[in-house]
Design an enzyme around this catalytic site. Structure first.
Site, PDB file in Angstrom:
ATOM      1  N   ALA A  29       0.863  -1.179   0.000  1.00 24.48           N
ATOM      2  CA  ALA A  29       0.000   0.000   0.000  1.00 24.48           C
ATOM      3  C   ALA A  29       0.901   1.230   0.000  1.00 24.48           C
ATOM      4  O   ALA A  29       2.056   1.168   0.440  1.00 24.48           O
ATOM      5  CB  ALA A  29      -0.897  -0.020   1.233  1.00 24.48           C
ATOM      6  N   GLY A  79       0.661  -4.901   1.067  1.00 23.12           N
ATOM      7  CA  GLY A  79      -0.511  -5.060   0.204  1.00 23.12           C
ATOM      8  C   GLY A  79      -0.236  -5.888  -1.044  1.00 23.12           C
ATOM      9  O   GLY A  79      -1.161  -6.467  -1.623  1.00 23.12           O
ATOM     10  N   GLU A 113       4.565  -4.396   7.739  1.00 21.20           N
ATOM     11  CA  GLU A 113       3.725  -3.404   8.433  1.00 21.20           C
ATOM     12  C   GLU A 113       4.137  -3.150   9.877  1.00 21.20           C
ATOM     13  O   GLU A 113       4.119  -1.995  10.338  1.00 21.20           O
ATOM     14  CB  GLU A 113       2.257  -3.829   8.389  1.00 21.20           C
ATOM     15  CG  GLU A 113       1.605  -3.693   7.019  1.00 21.20           C
ATOM     16  CD  GLU A 113       1.793  -4.927   6.148  1.00 21.20           C
ATOM     17  OE1 GLU A 113       2.606  -5.812   6.498  1.00 21.20           O
ATOM     18  OE2 GLU A 113       1.112  -5.015   5.113  1.00 21.20           O
TER      19      GLU A 113
HETATM   20  N1  CAA Z   1       4.480   3.215  -1.059  1.00 24.29           N
HETATM   21  C1  CAA Z   1       4.787   4.352  -1.718  1.00 24.29           C
HETATM   22  N2  CAA Z   1       5.843   4.459  -2.559  1.00 24.29           N
HETATM   23  C2  CAA Z   1       6.616   3.368  -2.708  1.00 24.29           C
HETATM   24  C3  CAA Z   1       6.345   2.158  -2.057  1.00 24.29           C
HETATM   25  C4  CAA Z   1       5.211   2.101  -1.213  1.00 24.29           C
HETATM   26  N3  CAA Z   1       4.833   0.973  -0.577  1.00 24.29           N
HETATM   27  N4  CAA Z   1       7.292   1.258  -2.407  1.00 24.29           N
HETATM   28  C5  CAA Z   1       8.128   1.899  -3.247  1.00 24.29           C
HETATM   29  N5  CAA Z   1       7.714   3.172  -3.449  1.00 24.29           N
HETATM   30  C6  CAA Z   1       8.339   4.197  -4.289  1.00 24.29           C
HETATM   31  C7  CAA Z   1       9.544   4.833  -3.610  1.00 24.29           C
HETATM   32  O1  CAA Z   1       9.138   5.849  -2.717  1.00 24.29           O
HETATM   33  C8  CAA Z   1      10.281   5.364  -4.808  1.00 24.29           C
HETATM   34  O2  CAA Z   1       9.666   6.542  -5.234  1.00 24.29           O
HETATM   35  P1  CAA Z   1      10.584   7.818  -5.690  1.00 24.29           P
HETATM   36  O3  CAA Z   1      11.352   7.334  -6.870  1.00 24.29           O
HETATM   37  O4  CAA Z   1       9.573   8.863  -6.026  1.00 24.29           O
HETATM   38  O5  CAA Z   1      11.461   8.154  -4.530  1.00 24.29           O
HETATM   39  C9  CAA Z   1      10.038   4.313  -5.880  1.00 24.29           C
HETATM   40  O6  CAA Z   1       8.858   3.598  -5.467  1.00 24.29           O
HETATM   41  C10 CAA Z   1      11.159   3.309  -6.034  1.00 24.29           C
HETATM   42  O7  CAA Z   1      11.407   2.752  -4.761  1.00 24.29           O
HETATM   43  P2  CAA Z   1      12.875   2.741  -4.051  1.00 24.29           P
HETATM   44  O8  CAA Z   1      13.690   3.880  -4.547  1.00 24.29           O
HETATM   45  O9  CAA Z   1      12.652   2.643  -2.596  1.00 24.29           O
HETATM   46  O10 CAA Z   1      13.440   1.390  -4.667  1.00 24.29           O
HETATM   47  P3  CAA Z   1      14.507   0.416  -3.975  1.00 24.29           P
HETATM   48  O11 CAA Z   1      14.913  -0.562  -5.023  1.00 24.29           O
HETATM   49  O12 CAA Z   1      15.586   1.169  -3.295  1.00 24.29           O
HETATM   50  O13 CAA Z   1      13.694  -0.356  -2.825  1.00 24.29           O
HETATM   51  C11 CAA Z   1      11.815  -1.526  -1.895  1.00 24.29           C
HETATM   52  C12 CAA Z   1      12.602  -1.192  -3.176  1.00 24.29           C
HETATM   53  C13 CAA Z   1      12.676  -2.403  -0.974  1.00 24.29           C
HETATM   54  C14 CAA Z   1      10.565  -2.289  -2.332  1.00 24.29           C
HETATM   55  C15 CAA Z   1      11.438  -0.223  -1.159  1.00 24.29           C
HETATM   56  O14 CAA Z   1      10.836   0.660  -2.103  1.00 24.29           O
HETATM   57  C16 CAA Z   1      10.482  -0.412  -0.024  1.00 24.29           C
HETATM   58  O15 CAA Z   1      10.879  -0.842   1.028  1.00 24.29           O
HETATM   59  N6  CAA Z   1       9.190  -0.083  -0.243  1.00 24.29           N
HETATM   60  C17 CAA Z   1       8.180  -0.167   0.796  1.00 24.29           C
HETATM   61  C18 CAA Z   1       7.723  -1.587   0.980  1.00 24.29           C
HETATM   62  C19 CAA Z   1       6.713  -1.686   2.117  1.00 24.29           C
HETATM   63  O16 CAA Z   1       7.013  -1.422   3.255  1.00 24.29           O
HETATM   64  N7  CAA Z   1       5.474  -2.117   1.773  1.00 24.29           N
HETATM   65  C20 CAA Z   1       4.421  -2.308   2.736  1.00 24.29           C
HETATM   66  C21 CAA Z   1       3.566  -1.072   2.839  1.00 24.29           C
HETATM   67  S1  CAA Z   1       2.434  -1.184   4.199  1.00 24.29           S
HETATM   68  C22 CAA Z   1       1.068  -1.993   3.586  1.00 24.29           C
HETATM   69  O17 CAA Z   1       1.066  -2.526   2.481  1.00 24.29           O
HETATM   70  C23 CAA Z   1      -0.113  -1.975   4.495  1.00 24.29           C
HETATM   71  C24 CAA Z   1      -1.283  -2.767   4.110  1.00 24.29           C
HETATM   72  O18 CAA Z   1      -1.345  -3.976   4.240  1.00 24.29           O
HETATM   73  C25 CAA Z   1      -2.479  -2.086   3.666  1.00 24.29           C
END
Ligand code: CAA
Length: 257
Positions: free
Chosen positions: A63, A108, A131
């Site tokens: 998400a 998500g 999360e």
């Molecule tokens: N939400 C919003 N933006 C996200 C995202 C997310 N979950 N995951 C990645 N992005 C965005 C980054 O912010 C980045 O945007 P910008 O280029 O504008 O800065 C772009 O996607 C590329 O991501 P990274 O630069 O971070 O890429 P990376 O290769 O260095 O890392 C990753 C990849 C390990 C997946 C890292 O992006 C990450 O940790 N993302 C978050 C993953 C996460 O925690 N997901 C769970 C969310 S909570 C949830 O889902 C709750 C629920 O059940 C409802």
């Protein structure tokens, strides 16, 4: 512009979450587009659906954290309920759904894959429920479907530690059915989908209903529910043609009509 693409290839529908620059993260707009695509699936034409993510890096990286970062309880409840509703619609589609997981399936994204019937992964796939490290619980079904899929102990470990696992570990714990090189993933998903689509459509749907509904019942109720699913296939043209061909030692035509 829609963040979710849909393509129909014969009897197979392909849903692609398409917000590649944010690693296909799910914000309210993406969820709305996904729901619209799922609602529009033509159940007469579609015998199997594949869900995947745009690009080579992510299925869905979760998400949208930016969108969630300012949510209070009411907004959070609505967002979680919305995601749960959309994923439940996917789970309740009458035809099987295959998740083709092409990279990160976090939060998500992992939950989206869990709402599908079958998960196959590329060798670059990474799964996790991060999360607890972000100050929230999984909100799109993760606390419910992960335990039902890989067992309570493994699910609790993944959710409490918020530690990601790679494709080979996901295969080992039964989260995915198979792992393929990334460039072969969609071909393999399509092969599986076509194989499913080539079986008797009423029978396949009754199988899905029998398994999914039966899992919510005690075994006595479930055992008396299965005959209803079986009965719904008996007397169909598909059953008649296939079984007559067997009895007459003929090869049966595929169920494409
Ligand atoms: N939400 C919003 N933006 C996200 C995202 C997310 N979950 N995951 C990645 N992005 C965005 C980054 O912010 C980045 O945007 P910008 O280029 O504008 O800065 C772009 O996607 C590329 O991501 P990274 O630069 O971070 O890429 P990376 O290769 O260095 O890392 C990753 C990849 C390990 C997946 C890292 O992006 C990450 O940790 N993302 C978050 C993953 C996460 O925690 N997901 C769970 C969310 S909570 C949830 O889902 C709750 C629920 O059940 C409802």
């Amino acid at each position: 512009m829609s963040y979710v693409k849909y393509e129909q290839k014969d009897f197979v529908g392909i849903i692609t979450i398409d917000r590649e620059k944010s690693l296909n993260a799910l914000n309210p707009e993406v969820l709305a587009d996904l729901e619209a695509v799922v609602d529009a699936i033509d159940a007469d034409k579609t015998r199997c659906v594949i869900v995947t993510g745009a690009g080579k890096k992510a299925f869905v990286a979760g998400a949208d954290i930016g969108a969630m970062s300012t949510m209070g309880p009411a907004e959070g409840r609505a967002f979680s309920a919305n995601g749960n509703d959309v994923f439940r619609k996917i789970e309740k589609l009458p035809m099987p759904v295959i998740a083709a997981i092409n990279g990160y399936a976090l939060g998500g994204g992992c939950e989206l894959s869990l709402s599908c019937d079958i998960r196959i992964a590329a060798d670059n796939a990474v799964f996790g429920q991060p999360e607890a490290g972000l100050g929230i619980t999984p909100g799109f079904g993760g606390t419910q479907r992960l335990a039902r899929t890989i067992g309570v102990g493994k699910a609790k470990e993944m959710i409490y530690t918020a530690r990601n696992i790679k494709a080979d570990d996901a295969y080992r714990v039964g989260l995915v059915n198979a792992v393929y090189p990334l460039d072969q993933l969609m071909d393999e998903a399509m092969k599986m989908a076509q194989r499913i689509a080539g079986n008797a459509p009423i029978a396949v749907r009754q199988c899905k209903k029998a398994i999914n509904m039966g899992l919510q019942m005690d075994i006595d109720t479930a055992a008396s529910f299965e005959p209803e699913m079986f009965a719904a296939c008996c007397g169909t043209q598909d059953q008649h043609n296939a079984m007559t061909a067997f009895c007459e030692k003929r090869k049966h035509d595929p169920f494409i009509n």
